[in-house]
Motif scaffolding. Structure first.
Motif, PDB file in Angstrom:
ATOM      1  N   LEU A  70      17.411  48.491  28.808  1.00 60.97           N
ATOM      2  CA  LEU A  70      16.773  49.698  29.060  1.00 60.97           C
ATOM      3  C   LEU A  70      17.401  50.901  29.616  1.00 60.97           C
ATOM      4  N   ALA A  71      18.420  50.314  30.431  1.00 58.86           N
ATOM      5  CA  ALA A  71      19.082  51.603  31.157  1.00 58.86           C
ATOM      6  C   ALA A  71      20.222  52.259  30.526  1.00 58.86           C
ATOM      7  N   SER A  72      20.278  51.519  29.440  1.00 55.98           N
ATOM      8  CA  SER A  72      21.417  51.869  28.416  1.00 55.98           C
ATOM      9  C   SER A  72      20.863  53.150  27.439  1.00 55.98           C
ATOM     10  N   ASP A  73      21.600  53.829  26.796  1.00 52.80           N
ATOM     11  CA  ASP A  73      21.345  54.714  25.500  1.00 52.80           C
ATOM     12  C   ASP A  73      20.651  53.991  24.251  1.00 52.80           C
ATOM     13  N   GLN A  74      20.855  52.701  24.250  1.00 55.92           N
ATOM     14  CA  GLN A  74      20.301  52.114  23.147  1.00 55.92           C
ATOM     15  C   GLN A  74      18.868  51.816  22.643  1.00 55.92           C
ATOM     16  N   VAL A  75      18.165  51.677  24.009  1.00 55.57           N
ATOM     17  CA  VAL A  75      16.767  51.186  23.691  1.00 55.57           C
ATOM     18  C   VAL A  75      15.931  52.269  24.932  1.00 55.57           C
ATOM     19  N   ARG A  76      14.651  52.409  24.480  1.00 50.98           N
ATOM     20  CA  ARG A  76      13.713  53.083  25.118  1.00 50.98           C
ATOM     21  C   ARG A  76      12.254  52.454  25.126  1.00 50.98           C
ATOM     22  N   MET A  77      11.603  52.407  26.391  1.00 53.36           N
ATOM     23  CA  MET A  77      10.414  51.782  26.421  1.00 53.36           C
ATOM     24  C   MET A  77       9.465  52.495  25.630  1.00 53.36           C
ATOM     25  N   HIS A  78       8.583  51.672  24.944  1.00 49.72           N
ATOM     26  CA  HIS A  78       7.558  52.339  24.401  1.00 49.72           C
ATOM     27  C   HIS A  78       6.788  53.138  25.041  1.00 49.72           C
ATOM     28  N   PRO A  79       6.439  54.293  24.786  1.00 46.97           N
ATOM     29  CA  PRO A  79       5.744  55.306  26.056  1.00 46.97           C
ATOM     30  C   PRO A  79       4.210  54.838  26.249  1.00 46.97           C
ATOM     31  N   ASP A  80       3.740  54.001  25.381  1.00 43.79           N
ATOM     32  CA  ASP A  80       2.507  53.660  25.651  1.00 43.79           C
ATOM     33  C   ASP A  80       2.274  52.317  26.264  1.00 43.79           C
TER      34      ASP A  80
ATOM     35  N   ALA B 290       1.190  62.462  29.309  1.00 45.71           N
ATOM     36  CA  ALA B 290       2.610  61.799  29.696  1.00 45.71           C
ATOM     37  C   ALA B 290       3.858  62.155  28.707  1.00 45.71           C
ATOM     38  N   THR B 291       3.651  62.438  27.760  1.00 43.23           N
ATOM     39  CA  THR B 291       4.871  62.528  26.753  1.00 43.23           C
ATOM     40  C   THR B 291       5.031  63.705  25.880  1.00 43.23           C
ATOM     41  N   LYS B 292       3.826  64.727  26.048  1.00 42.22           N
ATOM     42  CA  LYS B 292       3.989  65.977  25.527  1.00 42.22           C
ATOM     43  C   LYS B 292       4.481  65.780  24.080  1.00 42.22           C
ATOM     44  N   ASP B 293       4.287  64.774  23.361  1.00 44.53           N
ATOM     45  CA  ASP B 293       4.729  64.447  22.162  1.00 44.53           C
ATOM     46  C   ASP B 293       3.510  64.090  20.946  1.00 44.53           C
TER      47      ASP B 293
END
Lengths: 509, 1035
Positions: A70-80, B290-293
């Protein structure tokens, strides 16, 4: 009558008072340390106990994998994802109290302690086959070396304990990282000598010579770049030992088959954490970490905490790279008829595909710690740094060639051999290509965070640049990553410092 | 033996007081005021002297050899109030006449009080003991199905919090505050002399060890509070002792009593939630903010507008019935007395598919084998079923169940799809499972059987020396089934999920006591000596779980049908307690009362170096009103001062904690296989583990004024518990996480006042009042050098992780809430004091509409370091008050209880009022902050808002509850043929609550008895209003 009654009563009372041994506890439902570590089977059990933290929430089952990815540039957390903002690793907002960076410390020291117990007590136990004892002790030595390797990579200097008695010291200070890493070398080389070269599938997950060789190659590569020790030759040598073990290891024709549960213990896997599929105990938690919540997998739904590649990652593959098709998906079906099949608004990691699709019970996918492909890429990187560009490109292209095979017999155009499309053949260009290849090939295997640190050491500023520019959601979101350089080192857990005044904190925390 | 005999002989020699030549005597008759019938066996005493006598069959008595003077003569008998005849003048050589008429008294047990291994006249009591009798206080005034409810607000210094409104809910009881942090702080229950199984320290809010007792069977309840009273229970006395005695047969005709009641329950309060369109709107807004997306938005405008609305809370609630019946046969002749009772309770819950049932039988027998030898038994069997069926688990968010899940579930999703199948779960956000489907189809029950019995023999060696031996056992068996069919979410993906959890716990006890009574010098001496041995086994399991069933119909009845059989477990623990105890009472001239008590206990639970401990106490009481100078005593009928000091202990920790335990560490070796390795426990062994010790000082006053028309009891106390059992952290690099050590101390200080008055007594009209109020202040004094400790995780984890929301801190009370102080909302134009982002943008924690959180450490960042104390869950005052009015056959009882000054952590609102839109929220969220609605306390919609303990969730938990109101009508005798007594009554329970709390009910404890996490409302089952109609007939 009176006298007799009295004597009976007093007798009962005195008897009650006299049965003081009733107060000695003799537990029936567990054993104690006093009665353990006596037989070969006890030592075997104690050695396995030193492996056990690897597959727990402290390490690769949850926090370690989650945080480094998660701290890398590979993965993001689902914003929901619920509690999005407090998932510190995504925003590098951890401090010395957050589990994301303190739990791995606990898990790694659990390994160290249990390994030291085996090493301190196992030697005195008589085995019918002394070779087995030697092998178990070698496994404990290997695990201690691996734990210190990770401790050094994450925290730098840490208290260095090499016997059970050492652990009685609750006021230990931090041993300089060079000394810790010297112990890693000592442990891993000693273990490498005694570990078996191969193991039957019934011993999948236990250490082999290959695992020790990979750990050594990993160490020297890390030291050479991050600590600028220039030990590239040692990194190359240890990787080459693995590469040359062609009777044991090699690349599968189909990238996907490496990860399929049907191929447990295939020739590409050098060291894995197998999944027992025993729910809630020793199975890997892939489901919750990567499967999409929208499909409602399992009984508690998915989680998708690290289930989404960043837009940069997803867009970085060369068009037609088979590994992109395998690693991600944009469509999936739930067993819940009310949910049915869904097209996802964002791609989802699907490299680890459980037989049951993640539905109904824990996934049966193994988690790779070292793979043959990584040996090739370590060797390529070390050779490039040693000035042997041609050798480097040859080994890099071995990984690319396999990807072109697709499911095994295809001949795709991408990824083309490096250098055939007019790429620069400078050391820097080749280095960047190798790191990019590692990103594609080893995606979601817990490597990218360390890769960014290594590259940042070789090309200063890379870490911050990558994290700042490659997470598109963050471009618009009000949340920003805390990219101060000190975050490259994790904090010593505050609880440890509070308990042990001799411990110093890493700069910045 | 011979020497002992000699000693006894010496001790038994009567101490004769020479009869003075110039003495007179007093004689008279004691009669019942109502009927004028003579009362046999009444005790008559000359107040302030040792002169006493008992009445004969004709009610007559004679007290001889009384020196001349003016005296007060008091007559007493159980069942009647004591009456004093004043101004009896004795002249030398003559007989003064004092005829006394006694009035039948409502509160029978005022006169005799159980104090553990013995009873004592209330006037001779030296310790702090609160009492309630069954017949009148518990039953007539406030009929209820649960003993724990009946205790609420009744005794000063005793805080009874019924954890929730679920049928058969547990209660957490604190006698004079929490004396322990991690060990059990619940009192010891002793039922008919047998210690009940401990375990009320459980953090399971539904667990109630008193559930098997039918309140109809209860004769009296005494609560021992100070060290003098509890010291006879030594190592188990520190949290107070609750003595419950069940009814026994009385000499006389056979009696048959039928108690029957029927009632309806309904929810007392409803909380509106958003409807479909409102919920979808909130959700979209939260994602956008939260995301403005816009690619993340879950709904289109059309989907919002056309969303249907389903009222899930309404679908789960119902009006529920309850009935309670008991039949008691009792009687006795000159040698045998018996009581046989049976009872049945069926209480439906106000959430569908939930219920509590109890069947019980009791048999109490006394038999005089000879003049000197008596044997007897107490036996009871009870079966209870508590079907909670996924309505309460203390979970929030995705793990919410019951009413909270209904409030949080997607209101736009119909319960069933077009095929008529359940919709399993919400699709977005927290993916909450369909609460209606789960409550309708999931089985989740607790079935318990308890067999409690004892046999005793009592032998009068001499009239003064009694020997009693009791052998008893307490057997508890439980079988908790769980089953989720494939038609609902928890069973769908695994084709049915079934669990059975069973257990078989048993305790065995042998107690032997000797009591000795004689006159000694100018007073009387009572001695008690005893020895006791108790062993117990906690035998949990097997626990078994299976999945993948070929069909749902078999449910949990055959786990072998499941294709995957996983997760089996069992646990075996045993412990033993050996004790010796003694008590000395010396009553000097009926005015100066001394008590010395000591118990020495040996417990298996402690380290090999600290198995035994001694708990001494002493008390003194002075009956001021019986002093000669008080003979013309003004308003005082009765006045007594009490002082006590002593030590008691707490041994309620889990067994084996002093041992170096090896625990199972399962891991994968080879794919698809598990190996169970053994590793040292993360908790390091401590062979020096020992008791927690509480030292308590108590001073009290008992007073009766105006011929006892006003009686009051006042107590003030201070107790300090030392050597607290605490898990002390160790650096993880040692290989251990912590060690249980005896460090730290906690203090409780408080005052208690109990008052009862007879306001009016005129003809057939009587009006009595009673009230009690208590204040306890709890304070952590020391934590072994640390300033604070995190209380560890509660069993619910996730947001409710105790580390995140509660704190144990020196100088603060236990149960202190810890989190982020919110002072309002950020508004446009406010100057942000927080550090801008690296890009130079406004810190996300001060965007308009967000909570304005106090940056406690002023470092420009809102993080864990900014948490602060948000309030204490301990009330400043609590108590109850009641009125009893009777007019001829009519009685009216009204009882209120209250709590003032305590906070409640309403953690439901982490999901219901934080405007994150992950789940459906309360209707208040409609008033959320938007650029055009800025004058509000609800933040803007934002699904990235961290879920933490904000001060907005900490609410005032003060309340005033109309606990019960009962109207009774005594039918004329023989209206029902053969019935000598018949009574009809109508009772309302919980008819109103005055409170500012925004949840269902401020009296809540979702984490059960744990002292560190008090006052948490996490999806608690709502409390019902009850209207009950009942009938009592005695033949």
């Amino acid at each position: 009558m009176t006298t007799r009654t009295l004597s009976i009563a007093l007798g009962i009372s005195l008897a009650a008072a006299a049965c003081g041994d009733m107060l000695t506890e003799t537990p029936k439902s567990f054993t104690t340390q006093d009665g353990f570590y006596k037989t070969p089977s006890d030592v075997r059990s104690a050695t396995f106990a030193a492996y056990q933290p690897l597959g727990t929430d402290d390490l690769w089952r949850w926090w370690l994998w989650l945080t480094v990815d998660l701290a890398s540039d590979q993965v993001r957390m689902h914003p929901d994802e619920p509690n999005y903002q407090t998932y510190h690793p995504e925003f590098l907002r951890w401090d010395a109290t957050t589990s994301s960076v303190t739990s791995p410390w606990n898990g790694l020291y659990n390994i160290v302690f249990r390994a030291n117990v085996v090493l301190s007590r196992g030697g005195g136990v008589t085995f019918p086959d002394p070779a087995e004892r030697q092998q178990l002790l070698a496994e404990a030595t290997f695990l201690r070396g691996y734990a210190y390797l990770l401790l050094g990579k994450l925290y730098d200097g840490v208290p260095l304990f090499v016997s059970e008695a050492d652990h009685a010291n609750a006021r230990a200070g931090r041993t300089p990282v060079a000394q810790v890493e010297a112990q890693v070398v000592k442990d891993l080389t000693a273990a490498e000598a005694d570990l078996p070269a191969t193991r039957p599938k019934s011993e999948l997950g236990r250490a082999t010579k290959g695992a020790a060789q990979m750990a050594l190659a990993d160490l020297y590569l890390w030291r050479s770049s991050f600590r600028k020790t220039g030990e590239w030759q040692l990194a190359a040598d240890w990787a080459k030992k693995v590469i040359d073990s062609t009777r044991i290891y090699g690349l599968n024709d189909d990238y996907l088959s490496t990860f399929l549960p049907a191929n447990h213990g295939n020739k590409e896997m050098i060291w894995v954490i197998p999944s027992s599929t025993v729910q809630g105990r020793s199975s890997m938690n892939l489901g919750c970490l990567i499967l999409p919540r929208i499909l409602g997998f399992g009984s508690g739904g998915g989680c998708e905490v690290i289930g989404q590649p960043t837009d940069w990652q997803y867009g970085s593959y060369l068009t037609g790279d088979y590994r992109k098709d395998v690693t991600y998906r944009t469509y999936g079906c739930s067993s819940d008829a009310n949910i049915g099949c869904k097209t996802f608004p964002h791609p989802n990691v699907y490299k680890y595909r459980p037989t049951n699709g993640g539905v109904g019970g824990p996934p049966d996918t193994d988690f790779p710690l070292y793979r043959y492909a990584e040996a090739l890429l370590i060797y390529a990187e070390a050779q490039n740094e040693l000035g042997n560009a041609a050798t480097a490109v040859t080994y890099l292209n071995m990984v690319r060639a396999r990807a072109r095979k697709g499911t095994g017999a295809e001949s795709r155009t991408e990824p083309h051999d490096y250098g055939t499309a007019g790429e620069a053949m400078t050391q820097t260009a080749i280095r960047d290509a190798i790191f990019q290849e590692r990103d594609w090939e080893l995606a979601h295997e817990g490597k990218r965070w360390f890769d960014l640190l290594e590259l940042d050491a070789l090309e200063p500023g890379y870490w911050a640049m990558a994290l700042q520019q490659r997470d598109s959601i963050l471009a618009t979101a009000p949340l920003q990553r805390d990219l101060r350089t000190f975050k490259q080192r994790w904090p010593i857990p505050l609880t440890e410092i509070n308990l042990d005044p001799a411990l110093t904190q890493n700069t910045g925390y | 033996m011979k020497r002992f005999g000699v000693l006894l002989l010496c001790a038994l020699l009567p101490v004769r007081v020479g009869a003075a030549q110039d003495a007179g005597s007093i004689a008279g008759t004691v009669t019942a005021q109502e009927s004028g019938a003579p009362l046999a066996g009444a005790g008559v005493a000359v107040v302030g002297t040792r002169f006493e006598a008992a009445t004969g069959a004709d009610g007559r008595y004679t007290i001889a050899n009384v020196p001349p003077g003016t005296y007060r003569v008091r007559a007493r008998i159980i069942g009647y109030g004591s009456t004093v005849d004043t101004g009896v003048v004795v002249v030398a050589g003559q007989t003064a006449t004092a005829d006394i008429a006694l009035q039948r008294q409502a509160v029978q047990l005022e006169t005799v009080v159980a104090i553990g291994y013995a009873t004592v006249q209330k006037k001779d009591l030296t310790g702090a003991v609160a009492s309630a009798s069954g017949e009148d206080v518990l039953l007539k005034a406030a009929p209820t199905g649960a003993v724990s409810n009946a205790l609420q607000g009744k005794a000063a210094g005793v805080q009874v919090v019924v954890n929730s409104g679920s049928p058969g809910a547990g209660a957490s009881v604190r006698v004079r505050g929490s004396a322990s942090i991690t060990a059990n702080s619940e009192p010891l229950y002793v039922v008919d002399g047998l210690p009940a199984m401990q375990g009320t320290g459980s953090d399971n809010p539904t667990y109630n060890p008193l559930n098997e007792i039918d309140p109809n069977d209860v004769e009296s309840i005494q609560i021992l509070k100070d060290a003098s009273a509890t010291a006879v229970y030594g190592s188990r006395g520190a949290n107070g002792v609750i003595l419950i005695n069940t009814k026994r047969g009385q000499r006389g005709e056979d009696r048959l009593t039928l108690e029957s009641s029927y009632g309806v329950q309904s929810i007392g309060k409803r909380i509106p939630v958003l409807n479909g369109p409102q919920y979808r709107q909130l959700r979209n807004e939260a994602v956008w903010n939260a995301t403005k997306d816009s690619s993340n938005l879950p709904y289109t405008a059309a989907q919002i507008a056309s969303a249907p609305s389903y009222d899930y809370p309404d679908m789960l609630l119902r009006t529920a019935a309850q009935q309670n019946h008991s039949l008691t046969l009792s009687g006795g002749d000159t040698k045998t007395r018996y009581l046989l009772s049976g009872n049945y309770l069926n209480q439906e819950g106000i959430l569908i598919n939930t219920r509590f049932q109890r069947y019980g039988l009791r048999f109490n027998l006394d038999r005089d084998m000879s003049e000197r030898f008596r044997v007897g038994t107490n036996l009871s069997v009870a079966r209870t079923t508590q079907a909670i069926n996924w309505t309460e688990n203390g979970g929030i968010g995705a793990s919410a169940r019951g009413i909270l899940a209904a409030m949080n579930f997607d209101p736009a999703m119909p319960p069933k799809n077009a095929n008529g199948d359940w919709n399993l779960r919400a699709i977005l956000g927290e993916q909450l499972e369909n609460p209606l489907a789960n409550i309708s189809s999931v089985t989740d029950e607790r079935n318990e059987w308890r067999l409690v019995g004892s046999v005793f023999g009592e032998f009068a060696v001499t009239p003064a020396l009694h020997l009693k031996t009791t052998v008893g056992s307490n057997v508890h068996f439980f079988r908790d089934p769980y089953f989720a069919p494939r038609t609902v979410a928890p069973g769908a993906s695994v084709q049915g999920s079934a669990t059975e959890n069973t257990g078989y716990d048993r305790e065995f006890i042998n107690e032997n006591t000797l009591t000795y009574h004689r006159a000694l010098g100018p007073g009387t001496l009572d001695l008690l000596g005893g020895a006791s041995a108790q062993t117990a086994v906690v035998d949990s399991g097997p626990y078994a779980h299976a999945e993948q069933f070929p069909l749902d119909a078999i449910e949990w009845y055959n786990l072998g049908y499941g294709a995957t059989q996983q997760q089996v477990g069992s646990l075996y623990q045993d412990w033993a307690l050996l004790s010796m105890f003694g008590r000395l009472n010396y009553n000097l001239r009926d005015r100066y009362l001394f008590t010395i008590t000591t118990r020495r206990d040996g417990s298996s639970r402690f380290g090999r170096n600290n198995k035994w401990a001694t708990f001494p106490s002493a008390a003194f009481a002075w009956r001021v009103s019986d002093e000669p100078f008080m003979q013309d005593r003004g308003p005082f009928t009765d006045l007594k001062l009490r002082l006590s000091y002593g030590a008691t202990g707490n041994q309620a920790v889990r067994p084996y904690q002093s041992l170096p335990i090896m625990v199972a560490a399962p891991l994968s070796i080879a794919a698809g296989q598990e190996f169970v390795s053994l590793r040292p426990s993360l908790t390091k062994a401590n062979p020096n583990l020992r008791w927690e010790t509480t030292r308590q000082f108590n001073v009290g006053i008992d007073a009766g004024l105006f011929d006892n028309r006003l009686t009051l009891t006042f107590d003030a106390y201070r107790s300090v518990t030392k050597d607290l059992l605490l898990l002390v952290d160790l650096p993880r690099f040692t290989g251990y996480a912590n060690q249980l050590q005896n460090i730290g101390s906690v203090q409780n200080r408080g005052v208690e006042l109990g008052l009862s008055t007879l306001n009016v007594q005129r003809g057939r009209f009587t009006w009595r009042s009673s009230m009690n109020v208590s204040a306890n202040h709890n304070k952590v004094l020391d934590l072994g050098g640390q300033q604070y400790i995190r209380p560890g995780t509660s069993r619910y984890g996730w947001f409710l992780d105790g580390n995140e929301s509660f704190i144990v801190e020196v100088g603060q009370p236990l149960g202190s809430i810890y989190g982020y102080q919110v002072t309002g909302l950020w508004q446009e134009g406010d100057v942000c004091t927080l550090t801008p982002t690296p890009k130079g943008e406004r810190n996300p924690d001060c965007i308009p509409g967000e909570y304005k959180i106090t940056d406690v450490n002023r470092d420009g960042v809102i993080d864990g370091k900014d948490r602060t104390l948000l309030g204490s869950t301990e009330p400043k005052l609590f108590g109850g008050f009641g009125n009893n009015v009777s007019w001829g056959p009519l009685t009216l009882d009204v009882f209120f209880n209250f709590s003032y000054g305590n906070k409640v952590a309403n953690v439901n609102n982490v999901f219901s009022e934080l405007a994150t839109g992950f789940l459906n929220e309360r209707a208040e969220v409609l008033d959320r902050w938007t650029p055009t609605n800025t004058s509000t306390t609800i933040p803007r919609a934002n699904n990235a808002r961290a879920r933490r303990m904000y001060s907005t969730f900490v609410e005032d938990g003060s309340f005033l509850r109309l606990q019960t109101i009962t109207l009774g009508y005594q039918l004329p005798p023989n209206l029902i043929p053969g019935a000598h007594v018949a009574r009809l009554y109508l009772t309302g329970q919980n008819l109103f609550v005055l409170s500012r709390y925004s949840g269902f009910d401020p009296e809540v404890n979702s984490i059960g008895g744990d002292s560190r996490f008090r006052g948490v409302d996490a999806g608690a089952y709502p409390r019902a209003r009850v209207v009950n109609f009942g009938l009592t007939v005695g033949f």
